[in-house]
Design a protein around this motif. Structure first.
Motif, mmCIF file in Angstrom:
data_model
loop_
_atom_site.group_PDB
_atom_site.id
_atom_site.type_symbol
_atom_site.label_atom_id
_atom_site.label_comp_id
_atom_site.label_asym_id
_atom_site.label_seq_id
_atom_site.Cartn_x
_atom_site.Cartn_y
_atom_site.Cartn_z
ATOM 1 N N ALA A 371 0.829 -1.207 0.000
ATOM 2 C CA ALA A 371 0.000 0.000 0.000
ATOM 3 C C ALA A 371 0.864 1.258 0.000
ATOM 4 N N ASP A 372 1.943 1.252 0.798
ATOM 5 C CA ASP A 372 2.844 2.408 0.797
ATOM 6 C C ASP A 372 3.498 2.608 -0.574
ATOM 7 N N SER A 373 3.847 1.520 -1.239
ATOM 8 C CA SER A 373 4.444 1.633 -2.571
ATOM 9 C C SER A 373 3.458 2.224 -3.571
ATOM 10 N N VAL A 374 2.206 1.788 -3.499
ATOM 11 C CA VAL A 374 1.180 2.320 -4.406
ATOM 12 C C VAL A 374 0.954 3.803 -4.138
ATOM 13 N N ARG A 375 0.905 4.177 -2.865
ATOM 14 C CA ARG A 375 0.698 5.579 -2.514
ATOM 15 C C ARG A 375 1.852 6.448 -3.031
ATOM 16 N N MET A 377 3.829 5.734 -5.645
ATOM 17 C CA MET A 377 3.783 5.765 -7.115
ATOM 18 C C MET A 377 2.730 6.755 -7.614
ATOM 19 N N LEU A 378 1.581 6.791 -6.966
ATOM 20 C CA LEU A 378 0.529 7.708 -7.398
ATOM 21 C C LEU A 378 0.905 9.161 -7.116
ATOM 22 N N SER A 379 1.630 9.391 -6.033
ATOM 23 C CA SER A 379 2.085 10.760 -5.780
ATOM 24 C C SER A 379 3.109 11.202 -6.820
ATOM 25 N N ARG A 380 3.964 10.295 -7.268
ATOM 26 C CA ARG A 380 4.886 10.616 -8.357
ATOM 27 C C ARG A 380 4.131 10.869 -9.664
ATOM 28 N N GLU A 381 3.016 10.212 -9.846
ATOM 29 C CA GLU A 381 2.232 10.389 -11.068
ATOM 30 C C GLU A 381 1.701 11.813 -11.185
ATOM 31 N N GLU A 382 1.500 12.463 -10.052
ATOM 32 C CA GLU A 382 1.061 13.857 -10.082
ATOM 33 C C GLU A 382 2.118 14.758 -10.720
ATOM 34 N N LEU A 383 3.378 14.434 -10.496
ATOM 35 C CA LEU A 383 4.448 15.222 -11.113
ATOM 36 C C LEU A 383 4.426 15.075 -12.633
ATOM 37 N N TRP A 384 4.201 13.857 -13.123
ATOM 38 C CA TRP A 384 4.106 13.663 -14.573
ATOM 39 C C TRP A 384 2.890 14.377 -15.138
ATOM 40 N N ASN A 385 1.808 14.385 -14.400
ATOM 41 C CA ASN A 385 0.605 15.076 -14.861
ATOM 42 C C ASN A 385 0.864 16.581 -14.972
ATOM 43 N N SER A 386 1.577 17.135 -14.001
ATOM 44 C CA SER A 386 1.913 18.558 -14.070
ATOM 45 C C SER A 386 2.839 18.854 -15.251
ATOM 46 N N TRP A 387 3.784 17.940 -15.505
ATOM 47 C CA TRP A 387 4.692 18.125 -16.647
ATOM 48 C C TRP A 387 3.926 18.133 -17.969
ATOM 49 N N LYS A 388 2.928 17.276 -18.096
ATOM 50 C CA LYS A 388 2.142 17.246 -19.338
ATOM 51 C C LYS A 388 1.253 18.481 -19.442
ATOM 52 N N ASN A 389 0.709 18.955 -18.322
ATOM 53 C CA ASN A 389 -0.106 20.177 -18.372
ATOM 54 C C ASN A 389 0.713 21.393 -18.795
ATOM 55 N N GLU A 390 2.006 21.367 -18.512
ATOM 56 C CA GLU A 390 2.879 22.479 -18.892
ATOM 57 C C GLU A 390 3.423 22.369 -20.312
ATOM 58 N N GLY A 391 2.930 21.393 -21.074
ATOM 59 C CA GLY A 391 3.333 21.268 -22.466
ATOM 60 C C GLY A 391 4.501 20.346 -22.707
ATOM 61 N N CYS A 392 4.825 19.475 -21.741
ATOM 62 C CA CYS A 392 5.917 18.505 -21.910
ATOM 63 C C CYS A 392 7.222 19.208 -22.280
ATOM 64 N N LYS A 393 7.676 20.068 -21.407
ATOM 65 C CA LYS A 393 8.907 20.803 -21.672
ATOM 66 C C LYS A 393 10.099 19.853 -21.686
#
Length: 698
Positions: A371-375, A377-393
């Motif tokens: 469960a800690d590993s999943v939590r 991984m999902l928090s890291r996924e937020e960083l990728w989501n922000s990177w894509k919202n910024e146009g994949c710099k």
């Protein structure tokens, strides 16, 4: 540049490139290139490009020579004698000219030189050519038969292009709507009850009926297309199905890990399975013994009761729920304006997320750690989501030892552990330290294995497989691992040669093993079975030619044979005649011996057939594939109808390699020109000496 100047330069450069490549002296080619001062730089490059491409096609059978020739072309590029695209153009040419087996071997060279293609000198000019070359290869490959080769091509593209290359990113956040999970009832005897019931902690029984089965697998449609949840009706359906599935997980007892037999007697429910285990087994050891992975699970209704008791299956579904919850709560740049949740829906997601994490922690083995590993991984996924919202710099490596190095790393760690729901989620419970058995040092294990003449791979299964044969690479190349028959054996052994499946397999083998696959056949009545039969004869003829050359090389020439050239020519002519007779008698099938394809039709015989066709020659010309302009030309060049028909037959017999009297009679019968067809049959009978000619049938 005039054609004469180009041909002159091409001849000069072809000789110089060939000599320079054999000697490995690029400076000699450079000197000759600079010596051609009478031509412009573009003219010299164009001629040199063509010389490289022509010489490469003469080395299709020697893979090391192909690789050395590409390296020679790369060296010519660095000397600014050719454009940077010429090495990739040469690779594209050779991939188009060889079979798939050789393509796979040559592609190893492309993979090993990925650093060369990524150089600034080559990357900008070659990236589109390399992408086109790889896509052409993927179109030729079978995703089921050439899975490894397809994966190698995709991995090469991932290594070659930068991480922020937009052609490899899902910029607008599209979903794979084609990933449909099919489920349903198999058989009419299923009834209401799908499996046995299990008692939970409260004494109730879980009824695994068809209603639960449909709700369970209907969730996959929401995982496939999360945007459905923004519809009010679909949201109610999703919430109801998710609640039923989690209730089933809470009520259904999990299977205990096979590596911990003592834990089965100490627990009676799913909750007790994770809390009352006296000793947790290290995750690494459990993965070695029971580790497995399924890309997709089976949807058979009879398997649902077994799947509910599988910890790995339960974790897969629960993680899919968490991924869906994160997408619904997160801000995505390409979401529609009406895709937003109400306050009640947000509250439901928060409560359900806590419930899902609790179920994951209760799933053995090591539920809390998972469960800690999943939590995380999902928090890291937020960083990728922000990177894509910024146009994949584009990513840029920070300067080593810069003033912001320490701060940036600490900020990244904070962001990775935080996220959109880091403040709202409950802090993880302290993890119980597992008692581990003392492990031997890795060096000692390797040393002991080396003394025994064995390999130690760190994994029991890999160690067993690696020690199966003393030389594993030699075992992989063994003939017993080649399950594909030869093309000639397959064609000879196929009984149902007109079966479409047999023809399809024969064409696949032909594409892999023989260059005859790339020969053109455009006859109107050419069937696949006839084409394969002609290929079989060509392969046999090639074998006879090779054997004859070997015999001629091994047979010493006597002095008296070299004195009289006339005798030698007569012997060669006699050998050709023997080969021709051998092909006629031994290689032709009984059906082909009756088709009279070896008859030579003279101009007088064509003139004899022309009156029987008469004014219908235009209909025949259209059937043979000639266009209106060709028919008009034939009509303008000949005055009478008979001459026009004779001219058509002459052109057809000269141009079409498969033209024969039998085929002409077959085509005339198809056009209902029965009188002309009978005239052709009578001519066949007269030429072959047969009193009776068999009717040509479909």
């Amino acid at each position: 540049m005039t054609s004469s100047n180009f041909l002159t330069l091409l001849k000069v450069f072809t000789e110089i490139v060939n000599k320079s490549f054999k000697t490995g002296n690029i400076e000699h080619l450079k000197a000759e290139y600079d010596a051609q001062v009478g031509s412009s730089d573009n003219d010299r490059k164009a001629a040199l490009h063509q010389a490289f491409r022509d010489l490469l096609l003469t080395k299709t059978c020697d893979i090391p020579a192909i690789e050395d020739f590409i390296n020679f072309a790369v060296a010519a590029c660095r000397q600014e004698m050719t454009s940077p695209t010429i090495p990739v153009v040469l690779l594209g040419d050779i991939f188009d000219a060889v079979t798939l087996d050789k393509c796979e071997q040559i592609f190893t060279y492309v993979e090993n030189n990925v650093a060369t293609w990524k150089e600034e000198f080559f990357f900008a000019a070659c990236k589109h050519n390399l992408l086109r070359m790889c896509n052409d290869l993927l179109r030729r490959l079978s995703r089921s038969q050439n899975t490894v080769f397809c994966g190698r091509i995709l991995l090469f593209l991932a290594k070659f292009f930068p991480f922020s290359e937009r052609s490899g990113l899902n910029i607008i956040s599209e979903f794979n709507l084609e990933n449909i999970t099919e489920y349903g009832v198999e058989g009419s005897e299923m009834g209401d009850q799908l499996g046995s019931s299990e008692e939970n902690a409260t004494g109730n029984q879980l009824k695994i009926d068809y209603n639960l089965y449909c709700k369970f697998w209907a969730l996959q449609d929401f995982f496939r297309n999360p945007n459905q949840c923004y519809n009010k009706v679909q949201w109610k359906m999703f919430a109801a199905h998710a609640g039923s599935v989690m209730s089933a997980f809470s009520s259904f007892k999990l299977e205990e890990p096979r590596s911990a037999p003592s834990s089965s007697s100490s627990s009676s429910s799913s909750g007790g399975a994770s809390r009352s285990v006296p000793m947790e087994i290290p995750l690494e050891e459990q993965v070695r013994e029971t580790g497995h992975f399924f890309a997709k699970f089976l949807t058979n209704p009879k398997l649902l009761s077994l799947q509910l008791s599988d910890s790995n299956f339960r974790r897969s579904v629960l993680v899919q729920l968490l991924i869906l919850f994160q997408y619904l709560n997160s801000t995505v740049k390409f979401k529609a304006d009406n895709h937003c949740l109400t306050t009640a829906q947000v509250d439901w997601l928060k409560e359900t997320e806590v419930r899902v994490y609790k179920l994951i922690e209760e799933s053995p083995p090591n539920g809390r750690k998972f469960a800690d590993s999943v939590r995380h991984m999902l928090s890291r996924e937020e960083l990728w989501n922000s990177w894509k919202n910024e146009g994949c710099k584009e990513f840029k490596r920070p300067d080593a030892g810069g003033p912001g190095g320490t701060n940036s790393s600490s900020t990244g760690a904070t962001a990775a552990t935080g996220g959109s729901n880091g403040e709202e989620a409950t802090p993880p419970m302290p993890i119980r330290v597992a008692m581990k058995r003392p492990r031997r040092a890795l060096g000692d294990l390797i040393q002991d294995s080396t003394k025994q003449g064995k390999f130690f791979m760190g994994n029991p299964e890999l160690t067993r497989l690696w020690n199966t044969c003393p030389d594993n690479l030699l075992a992989c190349k063994g003939e017993d691992r080649n399950f594909l028959p030869s093309l000639e054996a397959y064609l000879d052994g196929s009984k149902e040669k007109h079966d479409p499946s047999v023809e399809w397999r024969a064409l696949r083998l032909l594409a892999r093993q023989s260059p005859h696959f790339f020969t053109l056949f455009n006859s109107p009545s050419y069937k696949v079975a006839d084409y394969l039969e002609s290929v079989r004869k060509k392969i046999q003829k090639d074998k006879i030619d090779v054997q004859r050359e070997v015999v001629q090389e091994d047979t010493p020439m006597h002095p008296e044979q070299g004195e009289t050239e006339g005798e030698g020519f007569g012997a060669e002519e006699e050998t050709d005649q023997m080969d021709s007779e051998l092909l006629k008698t031994e290689q032709l099938t009984p059906e082909d011996k009756n088709t009279h394809k070896t008859i030579t039709v003279t101009l007088d015989q064509m003139a004899e057939l022309a009156p029987s066709i008469g004014k219908d020659w235009k209909k025949l010309a259209t059937k043979l594939g000639y266009g209106s302009d060709e028919i008009q030309y034939c009509e303008s060049e000949n005055a009478t109808v008979t001459d026009q028909c004779r001219h058509l037959l002459q052109v057809w017999f000269e141009d079409d390699m498969d033209a024969s009297l039998d085929q002409l009679a077959y085509i005339l019968e198809g056009l209902d020109l029965l009188v002309a067809a009978d005239a052709v049959k009578q001519m066949i009978s007269a030429l072959t000496g047969d009193d009776k000619v068999e009717e040509i049938s479909d």
